[in-house]
Design an enzyme around this catalytic site. Structure first.
Site, mmCIF file in Angstrom:
data_model
loop_
_atom_site.group_PDB
_atom_site.id
_atom_site.type_symbol
_atom_site.label_atom_id
_atom_site.label_comp_id
_atom_site.label_asym_id
_atom_site.label_seq_id
_atom_site.Cartn_x
_atom_site.Cartn_y
_atom_site.Cartn_z
ATOM 1 N N SER A 75 -21.591 -2.681 80.538
ATOM 2 C CA SER A 75 -20.709 -1.646 79.994
ATOM 3 C C SER A 75 -19.254 -2.097 79.969
ATOM 4 O O SER A 75 -18.838 -2.954 80.742
ATOM 5 C CB SER A 75 -20.809 -0.368 80.818
ATOM 6 O OG SER A 75 -22.143 0.005 80.974
HETATM 7 N N1 SAH Z 1 -24.709 -0.615 84.365
HETATM 8 C C1 SAH Z 1 -25.015 -1.780 83.591
HETATM 9 C C2 SAH Z 1 -25.107 -1.472 82.125
HETATM 10 C C3 SAH Z 1 -26.482 -1.576 81.675
HETATM 11 S S1 SAH Z 1 -26.862 -1.150 80.029
HETATM 12 C C4 SAH Z 1 -24.020 -2.880 83.838
HETATM 13 O O1 SAH Z 1 -23.003 -2.628 84.449
HETATM 14 O O2 SAH Z 1 -24.298 -4.019 83.471
HETATM 15 C C5 SAH Z 1 -28.191 -0.041 80.299
HETATM 16 C C6 SAH Z 1 -29.398 -0.560 80.985
HETATM 17 O O3 SAH Z 1 -30.310 0.526 81.064
HETATM 18 C C7 SAH Z 1 -30.133 -1.666 80.263
HETATM 19 O O4 SAH Z 1 -30.220 -2.773 81.082
HETATM 20 C C8 SAH Z 1 -31.520 -1.064 79.974
HETATM 21 O O5 SAH Z 1 -32.566 -2.012 80.096
HETATM 22 C C9 SAH Z 1 -31.602 0.000 81.039
HETATM 23 N N2 SAH Z 1 -32.560 1.069 80.808
HETATM 24 C C10 SAH Z 1 -32.901 1.682 79.656
HETATM 25 N N3 SAH Z 1 -33.827 2.635 79.895
HETATM 26 C C11 SAH Z 1 -34.082 2.613 81.227
HETATM 27 C C12 SAH Z 1 -34.943 3.348 82.081
HETATM 28 N N4 SAH Z 1 -35.752 4.310 81.629
HETATM 29 N N5 SAH Z 1 -34.930 3.055 83.376
HETATM 30 C C13 SAH Z 1 -34.144 2.083 83.887
HETATM 31 N N6 SAH Z 1 -33.318 1.363 83.131
HETATM 32 C C14 SAH Z 1 -33.281 1.623 81.806
#
Ligand code: SAH
Length: 679
Positions: A75
């Site tokens: 993010s």
């Molecule tokens: N907080 C993270 C941003 C990740 S982007 C950072 O700082 O890097 C969002 C993430 O949510 C992705 O990696 C995606 O794979 C995950 N995601 C999507 N649906 C999900 C679910 N049902 N359960 C867990 N993770 C999920």
């Protein structure tokens, strides 16, 4: 369009990361309104670069989302800070995160909370995040590989839950796992690519309070209580099956048949287009980037025909009023005193200060030379970023025609002078109540002027119009900078509304039979109702024109497959000539590319047969490049979903395209500029 970020010092030198990080926290986070010291301190500590693949380390402290493995993103720092602040942590809590991704946000949370539980759906990402966090000594973060829409019941209830991916609704499991008094922050939206950030507070065992806090854009939340799968996205597992290739081939063949190819911009036969435009009062000419030569060249070619063959009275461009007014004086051979400021000197200078635009301006001046004074084609600006130049123009005007009123206006506008260098800071100060709003002052200055319309305009109608439009611009811009903090939707709509009102005012000024050509980005001139902007509640100039003029508005979009483009890497950054990546396989651009035609016009309004929902009217990706181009994050930052034949009446295609040629900018720095391009 474009991602609004300020310019960090780029550096591959790892020793400078702590100072880049500190600078980013001040510039992109504190200065944009995050006040919680816990959050700012945590952001100053966590080494974001170590959560990124090595080749992206140098971008770690630009305020942008970046790609990580599994086609996911880390993010944007500001969003992480904004969301964590919204959780209202005081220290010592138990927090659940859904979507560990790289593990970066979990690390930020763990600097404040006692324990962080984070769930990630993609196994390899969960593994890497767990390893990175352990290597960095974050032993209060616990990573689980699984579907986070069901929460992590073993450790429930939580003081706070944060979700880093957007779902269609709020998962019940997450609400159930909140403590009473606990907060859940989650992006929610019926569109897979844009959401509203919502904060849910558990008030009692079965009562929840919900607030919308921002417009956001996250990757989809996929799982039992989220999206079943990702719509139309080839990169994601479980995507919808591709249309069978023969159907696509058929469409490409039909498209090639319907297209009107042309050999060059100068040689193009525009008569069929002129016929299609018919009696339309407003012709809107778009562009898929702000820095492509062919788009300027073709718009100039079409505009010349509209002026010469159809008597169009003025060109309204996506530039600030006072800057375009300088071009107007020049092309209409008006005698104005040389001014002490330079037109089009602000970022992005190449957008109007380029050889293509200069050639068009020279043509217009020459053409007008042979035309009666009151029939000359004019050039006006629709945009609203020239707050202070516009104030100066109003005051200069009043100094000349009515010095007494000038004194009053000077006092009214004085409210804004402390913020001359940075109107965005004014917006923030007014919003938080730390400085009184100047709204009533700027509105009064405008109404004072309008009340004297009759006396002033008698003297010189063009000069009065100029002052009036500047005063209107100041009133819109004052609001623009205040509401910018409510989110992108409100400020986008205000800006396009200002463009529309300006256009209508100009049509009224030039007379009941007058006709206008508009030059602006595709995202302003195409009907926003046919794009994903609609789901975000955004509308635009094209849509407003469609509802005002119906078929009397003719909207032309422009596109390209690959080539080069003039753009910056960040807001206020230097212009670079960048390679345009070949278009995405599921985009309209790729479909046009598949025709094998180097250049063509496509009469979509006429070719309804081609534009049904099984053909061109099926929603696809479309590329938009503004003044910033970031090829690395292209899919996330430059593609949106649209139904092209509903967005535009006509599409102009250049398979391969080149960057505009910027003019020498040496003169911008020094000398007075006596005519538009200082050449
Ligand atoms: N907080 C993270 C941003 C990740 S982007 C950072 O700082 O890097 C969002 C993430 O949510 C992705 O990696 C995606 O794979 C995950 N995601 C999507 N649906 C999900 C679910 N049902 N359960 C867990 N993770 C999920």
């Amino acid at each position: 369009m474009g991602v609004l970020t300020s310019t960090p010092a780029r550096s591959g030198d790892e020793t400078s990361f702590p100072s880049l990080r500190k600078a980013m926290v001040e510039r992109d986070i504190a200065a944009r309104g995050v006040r919680d010291e816990f959050v700012l301190e945590a952001m100053r500590k966590v080494p974001r670069e170590l959560f990124l693949p090595k080749n992206l380390h140098e971008f770690a402290y630009e305020d942008a989302p970046l790609p990580i493995a599994g086609d996911q993103t880390i993010s944007q720092p500001y969003i992480v800070a904004f969301m964590v602040e919204a959780l209202m942590l005081k220290g010592g809590e138990k927090v659940l995160e859904i979507g560990a991704g790289s593990g970066y946000a979990a690390a930020v949370l763990s600097e404040i909370a006692a324990n962080v539980y984070t769930v990630e759906r993609l196994g390899p990402l969960a593994e890497t995040a767990a390893r990175t966090l352990a290597d960095l000594g974050y032993d209060n973060v616990h990573v689980l590989h699984g579907d986070g829409t069901r929460g992590w019941p073993d450790h429930a209830p939580y003081d706070a839950i944060i979700v880093a991916a957007g779902g269609p609704q709020i998962p019940e499991s997450l609400k159930e796992q909140l403590k009473i008094g606990g907060r859940l922050v989650i992006p929610v939206g019926s569109d897979q690519r844009s959401q509203e950030l919502v904060r849910v507070t558990r008030v009692s065992a079965n009562e929840y309070r919900s607030e919308d806090i921002a417009d956001v854009r996250f990757v989809p939340l996929i799982g039992e209580e989220g999206w079943p799968t990702v719509k139309n996205d080839s990169r994601m597992p479980g995507r919808a099956p591709r249309p069978i290739s023969s159907q696509r081939e058929m469409l490409v063949r039909n498209l090639a048949d319907a297209a009107e190819p042309f050999a060059s911009i100068e040689a193009a036969d525009l008569d069929p287009l002129m016929e299609r435009i018919g009696p339309a009062r407003v012709v809107l000419l778009g562009e898929a980037t702000h820095g492509t030569s062919e788009f300027y060249g073709m718009r100039a070619r079409i505009t010349r025909d509209l002026i010469v063959k159809k008597g169009f009275r003025f060109v309204a461009i996506e530039a600030d009023w006072p800057d375009a007014a300088r071009v107007d004086h020049y092309v209409r051979h008006f005698q104005y005193p040389p001014s002490e400021w330079t037109a089009f000197a602000r970022f992005p200078t190449w957008m109007w200060r380029n050889a293509e635009m200069r050639d068009f301006v020279s043509w217009l001046r020459k053409h007008n030379g042979g035309v009666e004074r009151n029939k000359r084609a004019a050039c006006h600006g629709l945009d609203l970023y020239s707050l202070y130049d516009s104030i100066r123009c109003v005051l200069n005007y009043l100094d000349q025609v009515d010095p007494k009123s000038a004194r009053v206006a000077r006092e009214r506008y004085g409210c804004l002078t402390p913020w001359q260098r940075d109107p965005a800071t004014y917006g923030h100060a007014a919003l938080t109540g730390s400085y009184p709003t100047c709204e009533s002052h700027v509105v009064r200055a405008l109404t004072d002027l309008l009340e004297k319309r009759r006396t002033y305009a008698e003297h010189d109608g063009d000069r009065f119009l100029d002052a009036e439009q500047n005063a209107r611009l100041v009133a819109s811009a004052e609001r623009y900078y205040r509401i910018m903090y409510y989110g992108s939707r409100a400020s986008w709509n205000l800006r396009d509304n200002h463009m529309f009102e300006t256009l209508k005012n100009l049509l009224a000024y030039h007379g009941p039979d007058s006709k206008a050509v508009v030059w602006a980005h595709n995202s302003h001139v195409g009907n926003a109702g046919a794009t994903e902007m609609a789901a975000r509640g955004e509308y635009n100039l094209g849509q407003l024109c469609r509802s005002e003029f119906g078929d009397g508005a003719y909207m032309v979009g422009f596109g390209t497959h690959s080539g080069t483009v003039a753009a910056a890497s960040e807001w206020d950054g230097p212009m670079e000539i960048k390679a345009v990546r070949p278009s995405h396989p599921e985009s309209y651009e790729r479909l046009c590319h598949a025709t094998g035609l180097p250049r063509f016009m496509l009469a979509m309004r006429e070719r309804g047969d081609l534009c049904g929902s099984g053909g061109l009217g099926k929603e696809r990706l479309e590329r938009a490049v503004g003044v910033i181009y970031r090829p690395d994050t292209e899919l996330g930052s430059h593609y949106f979903r649209a139904v092209l034949p509903q967005q535009f009446d006509e599409y102009v295609w250049f398979d391969d395209s080149c960057a505009v040629t910027p003019l020498e900018t040496a003169e911008i720095k020094g000398l007075p500029d006596t005519y538009p391009f200082g050449v």
